[in-house]
Scaffold this motif. Structure first.
Motif, PDB file in Angstrom:
ATOM      1  N   GLY A  20       0.833  -1.189   0.000  1.00  0.00           N
ATOM      2  CA  GLY A  20       0.000   0.000   0.000  1.00  0.00           C
ATOM      3  C   GLY A  20       0.872   1.244   0.000  1.00  0.00           C
ATOM      4  O   GLY A  20       2.059   1.185   0.311  1.00  0.00           O
ATOM      5  N   ALA A  21       0.286   2.348  -0.364  1.00  0.00           N
ATOM      6  CA  ALA A  21       1.026   3.613  -0.373  1.00  0.00           C
ATOM      7  C   ALA A  21       0.033   4.778  -0.343  1.00  0.00           C
ATOM      8  O   ALA A  21      -1.126   4.626  -0.720  1.00  0.00           O
ATOM      9  N   TRP A  22       0.504   5.918   0.128  1.00  0.00           N
ATOM     10  CA  TRP A  22      -0.286   7.140   0.075  1.00  0.00           C
ATOM     11  C   TRP A  22       0.645   8.311  -0.191  1.00  0.00           C
ATOM     12  O   TRP A  22       1.844   8.247   0.061  1.00  0.00           O
ATOM     13  N   TYR A  23       0.068   9.374  -0.740  1.00  0.00           N
ATOM     14  CA  TYR A  23       0.839  10.551  -1.111  1.00  0.00           C
ATOM     15  C   TYR A  23      -0.036  11.787  -0.925  1.00  0.00           C
ATOM     16  O   TYR A  23      -1.203  11.790  -1.319  1.00  0.00           O
ATOM     17  N   VAL A  24       0.514  12.829  -0.319  1.00  0.00           N
ATOM     18  CA  VAL A  24      -0.196  14.094  -0.110  1.00  0.00           C
ATOM     19  C   VAL A  24       0.704  15.205  -0.630  1.00  0.00           C
ATOM     20  O   VAL A  24       1.904  15.231  -0.349  1.00  0.00           O
ATOM     21  N   GLU A  25       0.114  16.126  -1.379  1.00  0.00           N
ATOM     22  CA  GLU A  25       0.880  17.233  -1.939  1.00  0.00           C
ATOM     23  C   GLU A  25       0.074  18.517  -1.800  1.00  0.00           C
ATOM     24  O   GLU A  25      -1.155  18.501  -1.867  1.00  0.00           O
ATOM     25  N   ASP A  26       0.775  19.634  -1.610  1.00  0.00           N
ATOM     26  CA  ASP A  26       0.126  20.933  -1.537  1.00  0.00           C
ATOM     27  C   ASP A  26       1.013  21.953  -2.234  1.00  0.00           C
ATOM     28  O   ASP A  26       2.241  21.805  -2.282  1.00  0.00           O
ATOM     29  N   ALA A  27       0.384  22.971  -2.781  1.00  0.00           N
ATOM     30  CA  ALA A  27       1.122  24.052  -3.447  1.00  0.00           C
ATOM     31  C   ALA A  27       0.632  25.385  -2.900  1.00  0.00           C
ATOM     32  O   ALA A  27      -0.570  25.598  -2.725  1.00  0.00           O
ATOM     33  N   ASN A  33       5.143  34.896  -9.520  1.00  0.00           N
ATOM     34  CA  ASN A  33       6.109  34.047 -10.215  1.00  0.00           C
ATOM     35  C   ASN A  33       6.812  33.039  -9.280  1.00  0.00           C
ATOM     36  O   ASN A  33       7.833  32.486  -9.652  1.00  0.00           O
ATOM     37  N   LEU A  34       6.281  32.824  -8.068  1.00  0.00           N
ATOM     38  CA  LEU A  34       6.908  31.889  -7.120  1.00  0.00           C
ATOM     39  C   LEU A  34       5.838  31.011  -6.463  1.00  0.00           C
ATOM     40  O   LEU A  34       4.954  31.520  -5.764  1.00  0.00           O
ATOM     41  N   THR A  35       5.935  29.722  -6.706  1.00  0.00           N
ATOM     42  CA  THR A  35       5.030  28.747  -6.093  1.00  0.00           C
ATOM     43  C   THR A  35       5.870  27.723  -5.347  1.00  0.00           C
ATOM     44  O   THR A  35       6.858  27.203  -5.874  1.00  0.00           O
ATOM     45  N   ILE A  36       5.482  27.437  -4.106  1.00  0.00           N
ATOM     46  CA  ILE A  36       6.183  26.429  -3.302  1.00  0.00           C
ATOM     47  C   ILE A  36       5.299  25.186  -3.229  1.00  0.00           C
ATOM     48  O   ILE A  36       4.127  25.264  -2.874  1.00  0.00           O
ATOM     49  N   ARG A  37       5.901  24.051  -3.590  1.00  0.00           N
ATOM     50  CA  ARG A  37       5.187  22.777  -3.535  1.00  0.00           C
ATOM     51  C   ARG A  37       5.890  21.857  -2.548  1.00  0.00           C
ATOM     52  O   ARG A  37       7.108  21.775  -2.506  1.00  0.00           O
ATOM     53  N   ALA A  38       5.089  21.138  -1.771  1.00  0.00           N
ATOM     54  CA  ALA A  38       5.635  20.173  -0.810  1.00  0.00           C
ATOM     55  C   ALA A  38       4.747  18.931  -0.819  1.00  0.00           C
ATOM     56  O   ALA A  38       3.536  19.012  -1.006  1.00  0.00           O
ATOM     57  N   GLY A  39       5.377  17.785  -0.630  1.00  0.00           N
ATOM     58  CA  GLY A  39       4.617  16.547  -0.605  1.00  0.00           C
ATOM     59  C   GLY A  39       5.254  15.543   0.327  1.00  0.00           C
ATOM     60  O   GLY A  39       6.438  15.636   0.665  1.00  0.00           O
ATOM     61  N   ILE A  40       4.460  14.598   0.771  1.00  0.00           N
ATOM     62  CA  ILE A  40       4.951  13.522   1.629  1.00  0.00           C
ATOM     63  C   ILE A  40       4.362  12.209   1.112  1.00  0.00           C
ATOM     64  O   ILE A  40       3.228  12.165   0.655  1.00  0.00           O
ATOM     65  N   ARG A  41       5.156  11.170   1.163  1.00  0.00           N
ATOM     66  CA  ARG A  41       4.753   9.879   0.628  1.00  0.00           C
ATOM     67  C   ARG A  41       5.169   8.774   1.586  1.00  0.00           C
ATOM     68  O   ARG A  41       6.234   8.848   2.188  1.00  0.00           O
ATOM     69  N   GLN A  42       4.330   7.753   1.716  1.00  0.00           N
ATOM     70  CA  GLN A  42       4.673   6.590   2.534  1.00  0.00           C
ATOM     71  C   GLN A  42       4.246   5.331   1.799  1.00  0.00           C
ATOM     72  O   GLN A  42       3.151   5.264   1.242  1.00  0.00           O
TER      73      GLN A  42
END
Length: 80
Positions: A20-27, A33-42
């Motif tokens: 199994g796996a899951w992933y969460v991302e947000d921007a 002209n600047l977007t920060i993206r972060a995500g976590i995966r398990q």
């Protein structure tokens, strides 16, 4: 001199494993002209197991199986 050889029929083992796996991302748009993206995966697995408990592992540690004095586990990835 004579020799005797026995080749037993192999038992087919029902190996199985659950994955199994899951992933969460947000921007976040900080500027035009600047977007920060972060995500976590398990990812996770139950390890390889035999469907009817007909396979075990040898694990060298203090706790031992009563029958042969060796430690036994039910999965290829048995945690210590």
């Amino acid at each position: 001199m004579s020799s005797f050889q026995v080749v037993p029929t192999a038992n087919e083992l029902g190996w199985r494993s659950l994955f199994g796996a899951w992933y969460v991302e947000d921007a976040i748009k900080v500027r035009r002209n600047l977007t920060i993206r972060a995500g976590i995966r398990q990812e996770f697995t139950s390890g390889w197991n035999e469907a009817f408990g007909r396979a075990a592992n040898y694990i060298p540690r203090r706790e031992r199986c009563a029958r042969d004095g060796a430690a036994c586990g039910h999965s290829v990835f048995t945690a210590e």
